[in-house]
Write a protein that holds these residues in place. Structure first.
Motif, mmCIF file in Angstrom:
data_model
loop_
_atom_site.group_PDB
_atom_site.id
_atom_site.type_symbol
_atom_site.label_atom_id
_atom_site.label_comp_id
_atom_site.label_asym_id
_atom_site.label_seq_id
_atom_site.Cartn_x
_atom_site.Cartn_y
_atom_site.Cartn_z
ATOM 1 N N GLU A 161 35.214 38.060 33.716
ATOM 2 C CA GLU A 161 35.310 37.750 32.294
ATOM 3 C C GLU A 161 34.742 38.946 31.530
ATOM 4 O O GLU A 161 33.663 39.433 31.860
ATOM 5 N N LEU A 162 35.475 39.414 30.544
ATOM 6 C CA LEU A 162 35.065 40.581 29.773
ATOM 7 C C LEU A 162 34.841 40.210 28.319
ATOM 8 O O LEU A 162 35.647 39.502 27.725
ATOM 9 N N ALA A 163 33.755 40.682 27.751
ATOM 10 C CA ALA A 163 33.538 40.578 26.309
ATOM 11 C C ALA A 163 33.888 41.940 25.737
ATOM 12 O O ALA A 163 33.409 42.972 26.198
ATOM 13 N N VAL A 164 34.762 41.914 24.735
ATOM 14 C CA VAL A 164 35.266 43.144 24.139
ATOM 15 C C VAL A 164 34.857 43.201 22.681
ATOM 16 O O VAL A 164 35.029 42.228 21.943
ATOM 17 N N GLU A 165 34.300 44.332 22.281
ATOM 18 C CA GLU A 165 33.887 44.533 20.900
ATOM 19 C C GLU A 165 35.080 44.295 19.972
ATOM 20 O O GLU A 165 36.167 44.812 20.192
ATOM 21 N N GLY A 166 34.867 43.459 18.963
ATOM 22 C CA GLY A 166 35.898 43.186 17.979
ATOM 23 C C GLY A 166 36.767 41.975 18.282
ATOM 24 O O GLY A 166 37.562 41.570 17.447
ATOM 25 N N LEU A 167 36.627 41.382 19.468
ATOM 26 C CA LEU A 167 37.400 40.193 19.818
ATOM 27 C C LEU A 167 36.470 38.997 19.958
ATOM 28 O O LEU A 167 35.418 39.099 20.585
ATOM 29 N N SER A 168 36.854 37.882 19.384
ATOM 30 C CA SER A 168 36.006 36.686 19.458
ATOM 31 C C SER A 168 36.142 35.970 20.802
ATOM 32 O O SER A 168 35.214 35.311 21.255
ATOM 33 N N GLU A 169 37.295 36.088 21.447
ATOM 34 C CA GLU A 169 37.507 35.440 22.738
ATOM 35 C C GLU A 169 37.262 36.415 23.876
ATOM 36 O O GLU A 169 37.544 37.598 23.763
ATOM 37 N N ARG A 170 36.729 35.892 24.965
ATOM 38 C CA ARG A 170 36.545 36.716 26.156
ATOM 39 C C ARG A 170 37.853 36.780 26.931
ATOM 40 O O ARG A 170 38.657 35.860 26.877
ATOM 41 N N LEU A 171 38.040 37.863 27.644
ATOM 42 C CA LEU A 171 39.274 38.103 28.379
ATOM 43 C C LEU A 171 38.994 38.093 29.870
ATOM 44 O O LEU A 171 37.866 38.333 30.308
ATOM 45 N N VAL B 281 30.196 39.111 45.876
ATOM 46 C CA VAL B 281 30.256 39.123 44.419
ATOM 47 C C VAL B 281 29.484 40.309 43.833
ATOM 48 O O VAL B 281 29.973 40.997 42.928
ATOM 49 N N LYS B 282 28.296 40.567 44.344
ATOM 50 C CA LYS B 282 27.483 41.663 43.816
ATOM 51 C C LYS B 282 28.191 43.003 44.004
ATOM 52 O O LYS B 282 28.261 43.823 43.082
ATOM 53 N N GLU B 283 28.720 43.228 45.182
ATOM 54 C CA GLU B 283 29.406 44.488 45.476
ATOM 55 C C GLU B 283 30.663 44.656 44.623
ATOM 56 O O GLU B 283 30.937 45.727 44.087
ATOM 57 N N ALA B 284 31.429 43.583 44.487
ATOM 58 C CA ALA B 284 32.652 43.646 43.682
ATOM 59 C C ALA B 284 32.335 43.858 42.202
ATOM 60 O O ALA B 284 33.021 44.632 41.519
ATOM 61 N N THR B 285 31.302 43.193 41.702
ATOM 62 C CA THR B 285 30.919 43.365 40.301
ATOM 63 C C THR B 285 30.452 44.785 40.046
ATOM 64 O O THR B 285 30.821 45.401 39.032
ATOM 65 N N ASP B 286 29.674 45.328 40.947
ATOM 66 C CA ASP B 286 29.218 46.712 40.822
ATOM 67 C C ASP B 286 30.403 47.681 40.834
ATOM 68 O O ASP B 286 30.474 48.606 40.023
ATOM 69 N N ALA B 287 31.344 47.461 41.740
ATOM 70 C CA ALA B 287 32.525 48.325 41.831
ATOM 71 C C ALA B 287 33.373 48.226 40.559
ATOM 72 O O ALA B 287 33.871 49.234 40.055
ATOM 73 N N PHE B 288 33.519 47.016 40.034
ATOM 74 C CA PHE B 288 34.319 46.855 38.827
ATOM 75 C C PHE B 288 33.633 47.496 37.621
ATOM 76 O O PHE B 288 34.275 48.172 36.818
ATOM 77 N N ALA B 289 32.329 47.319 37.504
ATOM 78 C CA ALA B 289 31.587 47.942 36.397
ATOM 79 C C ALA B 289 31.695 49.464 36.472
ATOM 80 O O ALA B 289 31.877 50.133 35.445
ATOM 81 N N ALA B 290 31.615 50.020 37.678
ATOM 82 C CA ALA B 290 31.772 51.472 37.844
ATOM 83 C C ALA B 290 33.182 51.911 37.477
ATOM 84 O O ALA B 290 33.374 52.954 36.849
ATOM 85 N N ILE C 259 30.378 42.127 31.312
ATOM 86 C CA ILE C 259 31.218 41.779 32.456
ATOM 87 C C ILE C 259 30.523 40.669 33.230
ATOM 88 O O ILE C 259 29.342 40.770 33.543
ATOM 89 N N ARG C 260 31.282 39.608 33.522
ATOM 90 C CA ARG C 260 30.733 38.497 34.322
ATOM 91 C C ARG C 260 31.746 38.123 35.384
ATOM 92 O O ARG C 260 32.939 37.967 35.106
ATOM 93 N N HIS C 261 31.274 37.995 36.618
ATOM 94 C CA HIS C 261 32.139 37.565 37.711
ATOM 95 C C HIS C 261 32.422 36.078 37.549
ATOM 96 O O HIS C 261 31.507 35.288 37.348
ATOM 97 N N VAL C 262 33.692 35.699 37.632
ATOM 98 C CA VAL C 262 34.074 34.301 37.431
ATOM 99 C C VAL C 262 34.384 33.609 38.753
ATOM 100 O O VAL C 262 33.904 32.514 39.019
#
Length: 78
Positions: A10-20, A31-40, A66-69
């Motif tokens: 789940e992504l929060a984007v500046e200027g958008l009220s809804e998360r994507l 989950v930790k490894e995937a979240t780290d890889a995605f953030a990078a 960024i939040r892992h769903v």
């Protein structure tokens, strides 16, 4: 390297009220490894657009959260 798992974030984007949501294939269910890889990955994109499905994209530098769903196995093809 095989990408055997589909992670959804789940992504929060500046200027958008809804998360994507953004899905990414990754080699482990960790989950930790995937979240780290995605953030990078997002950080490396700088001013490039990050595709959100087939009909949308967002500039990577506009993402501020960024939040892992979920994670799931990739279905086997017959």
């Amino acid at each position: 390297m095989e990408h055997n798992f589909l992670h959804t974030f789940e992504l929060a984007v500046e200027g958008l009220s809804e998360r994507l949501e953004f899905s990414m294939y990754f080699e482990t269910a960790d989950v930790k490894e995937a979240t780290d890889a995605f953030a990078a990955y997002v950080a490396r994109q700088e001013d490039n657009f990050l595709p959100l499905g087939l009909d949308a994209a967002v500039r990577a530098h506009r993402i501020y959260f960024i939040r892992h769903v979920r994670v799931g196995d990739i279905p086997l093809e017959n």
